[in-house]
Design an enzyme around this catalytic site. Structure first.
Site, PDB file in Angstrom:
ATOM      1  CD  GLU A 164       7.045 -14.942  17.807  1.00 34.24           C
ATOM      2  OE1 GLU A 164       7.611 -15.476  16.842  1.00 34.24           O
ATOM      3  OE2 GLU A 164       6.465 -15.599  18.690  1.00 34.24           O
ATOM      4  CD  GLU A 276       2.676 -16.777  22.482  1.00 34.05           C
ATOM      5  OE1 GLU A 276       3.642 -17.564  22.403  1.00 34.05           O
ATOM      6  OE2 GLU A 276       2.296 -16.068  21.532  1.00 34.05           O
TER       7      GLU A 276
HETATM    8  O1  G3I Z   1      -0.772 -30.740  13.065  1.00 35.61           O
HETATM    9  C1  G3I Z   1       0.429 -31.290  12.512  1.00 35.61           C
HETATM   10  C2  G3I Z   1       0.331 -32.765  12.442  1.00 35.61           C
HETATM   11  O2  G3I Z   1      -0.690 -33.107  11.531  1.00 35.61           O
HETATM   12  C3  G3I Z   1       1.671 -33.349  12.021  1.00 35.61           C
HETATM   13  O3  G3I Z   1       1.629 -34.739  12.066  1.00 35.61           O
HETATM   14  C4  G3I Z   1       2.787 -32.871  12.963  1.00 35.61           C
HETATM   15  C5  G3I Z   1       4.156 -33.352  12.530  1.00 35.61           C
HETATM   16  O4  G3I Z   1       5.166 -32.483  12.926  1.00 35.61           O
HETATM   17  O5  G3I Z   1       2.796 -31.479  12.946  1.00 35.61           O
HETATM   18  C6  G3I Z   1       1.576 -30.904  13.414  1.00 35.61           C
HETATM   19  O6  G3I Z   1       1.664 -29.518  13.386  1.00 35.61           O
HETATM   20  C7  G3I Z   1       2.494 -28.907  14.337  1.00 35.61           C
HETATM   21  C8  G3I Z   1       1.654 -28.012  15.228  1.00 35.61           C
HETATM   22  O7  G3I Z   1       2.475 -27.291  16.094  1.00 35.61           O
HETATM   23  C9  G3I Z   1       0.663 -28.793  16.078  1.00 35.61           C
HETATM   24  O8  G3I Z   1       1.337 -29.639  16.903  1.00 35.61           O
HETATM   25  C10 G3I Z   1       3.529 -28.090  13.597  1.00 35.61           C
HETATM   26  O9  G3I Z   1       4.407 -28.955  12.891  1.00 35.61           O
HETATM   27  C11 G3I Z   1       4.311 -27.245  14.569  1.00 35.61           C
HETATM   28  O10 G3I Z   1       5.143 -26.347  13.848  1.00 35.61           O
HETATM   29  C12 G3I Z   1       3.358 -26.431  15.413  1.00 35.61           C
HETATM   30  O11 G3I Z   1       4.124 -25.732  16.365  1.00 35.61           O
HETATM   31  C13 G3I Z   1       3.514 -24.583  16.940  1.00 35.61           C
HETATM   32  C14 G3I Z   1       4.436 -23.393  16.722  1.00 35.61           C
HETATM   33  O12 G3I Z   1       3.914 -22.252  17.397  1.00 35.61           O
HETATM   34  C15 G3I Z   1       4.533 -23.026  15.256  1.00 35.61           C
HETATM   35  O13 G3I Z   1       3.309 -22.570  14.778  1.00 35.61           O
HETATM   36  C16 G3I Z   1       3.301 -24.851  18.419  1.00 35.61           C
HETATM   37  O14 G3I Z   1       2.296 -25.848  18.583  1.00 35.61           O
HETATM   38  C17 G3I Z   1       2.844 -23.549  19.106  1.00 35.61           C
HETATM   39  O15 G3I Z   1       2.840 -23.750  20.498  1.00 35.61           O
HETATM   40  C18 G3I Z   1       3.822 -22.431  18.783  1.00 35.61           C
HETATM   41  O16 G3I Z   1       3.321 -21.248  19.351  1.00 35.61           O
HETATM   42  C19 G3I Z   1       4.150 -20.095  19.217  1.00 35.61           C
HETATM   43  C20 G3I Z   1       3.232 -18.900  19.118  1.00 35.61           C
HETATM   44  O17 G3I Z   1       2.322 -19.070  18.050  1.00 35.61           O
HETATM   45  C21 G3I Z   1       4.024 -17.614  18.954  1.00 35.61           C
HETATM   46  N1  G3I Z   1       5.007 -17.465  20.020  1.00 35.61           N
HETATM   47  C22 G3I Z   1       5.884 -18.614  20.221  1.00 35.61           C
HETATM   48  C23 G3I Z   1       5.087 -19.877  20.435  1.00 35.61           C
HETATM   49  C24 G3I Z   1       5.983 -21.067  20.679  1.00 35.61           C
HETATM   50  O18 G3I Z   1       6.787 -21.359  19.582  1.00 35.61           O
END
Ligand code: G3I
Length: 412
Positions: A164, A276
């Site tokens: 990205e 994805e």
């Molecule tokens: O693990 C913590 C947990 O301990 C905490 O209680 C909770 C509270 O918000 O957060 C948890 O972490 C989250 C994690 O997902 C697991 O659920 C993060 O806040 C959250 O930011 C994270 O989001 C991920 C996002 O990328 C950012 O990294 C999504 O799961 C994931 O599906 C998403 O994937 C991205 C790809 O990497 C790149 N392309 C877009 C795609 C969708 O956004």
């Protein structure tokens, strides 16, 4: 009526299921066609995994590839729980367990991701002055790639080397994301060229990808991605493919335009992977919507099979309940949590791989799938596990009639 029933049977995958002697799991049919088919995974310690054995069993039975949804991101690797680490200190546990799971189950691994503007380590974000200079930033990136790609050397099929980097507004100038610390601290896309070269030096067998969303078709962002990767090719940078993330909604994408884009990328000698994929529904999800979603999934796998160099097809998660798009959008191939249920979308992908033609159900035919509509039934965990057919019989989403014991546990 006979024709209608035949259509419904074909569409719901019963025809495939009828030949019980052959393994018609997604994993088996994809492997037979040379396609890496997979899902993004979150274990261990993933989001509300009610039944981890069922989750892992479903992964191993139905996919030949996995990708870590979060575990290989710079920020995740730089944290133990809520505690941030410092430069060079990594929490390898979750990422290691995913790779070990894959190897134990004879599955391949996509690596996601070596360089992304988002989810960078806190210690990196906080750097200022000379510590955030171009030279130091490139050194940090090189060190990170050497550690991460080095740890899994020889075990990764495809790496999303850079994720990205193009601005979402596509056609306007500049084309690159200015909110990227990699871009702003280095001052150019030199970091992109370097990231690919370093990754190749560390793991020369991994296929190296540029991965992005929103540019899957012949739109302005797709053009910017094309321009970026053609430039990389011209400069002799070791890039092997482009990842089309494909975060879509039902009916919200143009297959012909995506195909055209895939073909022009393939003409550069690049692979094109669907990296994805999820396809959201809006509003209340009924069986009509799930069958429309099935056709969408099927169309995309058929497209992948029809263009050169599309060999990898990844869903961004296993089951709806854990999708980043929200459980209510029912965006993935499985419903349920403790019990995972294959959705019509799953059978759509299988049918495309088996080469059966796309059956476009007419609205009238779709209407007969549930009477009255919606007539979905949910299990204790809230996932859709069955639907009422035109004759009032309750069937699972593969069209099989459900035993009374299961029907009793259902709630509309
Ligand atoms: O693990 C913590 C947990 O301990 C905490 O209680 C909770 C509270 O918000 O957060 C948890 O972490 C989250 C994690 O997902 C697991 O659920 C993060 O806040 C959250 O930011 C994270 O989001 C991920 C996002 O990328 C950012 O990294 C999504 O799961 C994931 O599906 C998403 O994937 C991205 C790809 O990497 C790149 N392309 C877009 C795609 C969708 O956004």
């Amino acid at each position: 009526m006979q024709t209608l029933r035949a259509l419904i049977l074909l569409s719901s995958g019963l025809v495939a299921a009828a030949s019980a002697q052959t393994d018609s799991s997604l994993r088996a049919v994809a492997t037979a066609r040379g396609i890496s088919v997979g899902a993004a995974v979150t274990f261990p310690g993933g989001n509300n995994i009610a039944n981890r054995p069922a989750y892992q069993a479903a992964l191993a039975a139905n996919f030949n590839t996995v990708v870590a949804e979060n575990a290989m991101k710079f920020q995740n690797l730089s944290r133990f729980g809520n505690r941030d680490t410092t430069r060079g200190v990594y929490n390898w546990g979750p990422a290691d367990s995913i790779v070990e799971f894959a190897l134990a189950n004879n599955m391949k691994v996509r690596g996601h991701t070596l360089c992304w503007h988002s989810q960078t380590a806190t210690w990196f974000n906080n750097l200022t002055g000379a510590a955030a200079s171009k030279d130091t930033t490139l050194k940090i990136l090189k060190e990170h790639i050497q550690l991460l790609a080095g740890r899994y050397k020889g075990k990764i099929l495809e790496w999303d080397v850079v994720n990205e980097a193009i601005a979402q507004n596509g056609g306007t100038s500049p084309a690159y994301r200015t909110d990227s610390r990699w871009y702003s601290r280095v001052g150019s896309i030199e970091y992109i060229d370097s990231a690919f070269r370093w990754a190749h030096r560390v793991d020369s067998n991994a296929l190296l990808f540029y991965n992005d969303f929103g540019g899957e078709s012949m739109n302005a962002k797709g053009q910017n991605i094309y321009d970026l990767v053609s430039g990389l090719k011209q400069r002799g940078v070791p890039i092997h493919g482009v990842g089309l993330q494909a975060h879509f909604s039902v009916g919200g994408f143009d297959t012909a335009s995506i195909g055209e884009n895939m073909r022009r990328l393939a003409a550069l000698g690049l692979r094109i992977s669907i990296t994805e994929l999820d396809i959201t529904n809006s509003g209340t999800v009924d069986s009509t919507k799930l069958y429309a979603q099935k056709e969408n999934y099927k169309k995309l796998m058929a497209l992948c099979l029809s263009v050169p160099n599309c060999k990898t097809f990844m869903a961004w998660g296993l089951n709806d309940a854990q999708s980043w798009r929200g459980a209510n959008t029912a965006a993935l191939l499985f419903s349920g949590t403790a019990t995972l249920v294959k959705k019509p979308a799953y059978f759509g992908v299988v049918e495309a791989l088996q080469g059966s033609s796309v059956v476009a159900l007419t609205p009238a035919a779709r209407g007969n799938l549930s009477t009255p509509s919606p007539a979905l039934h949910r299990g204790a965990s809230g996932g859709v596990i069955g639907a009422t057919d035109a004759r009032g019989a309750v069937r699972d989403l593969q069209g099989r009639s459900l035993p009374a014991s299961v029907r009793r546990a259902m709630r509309p």
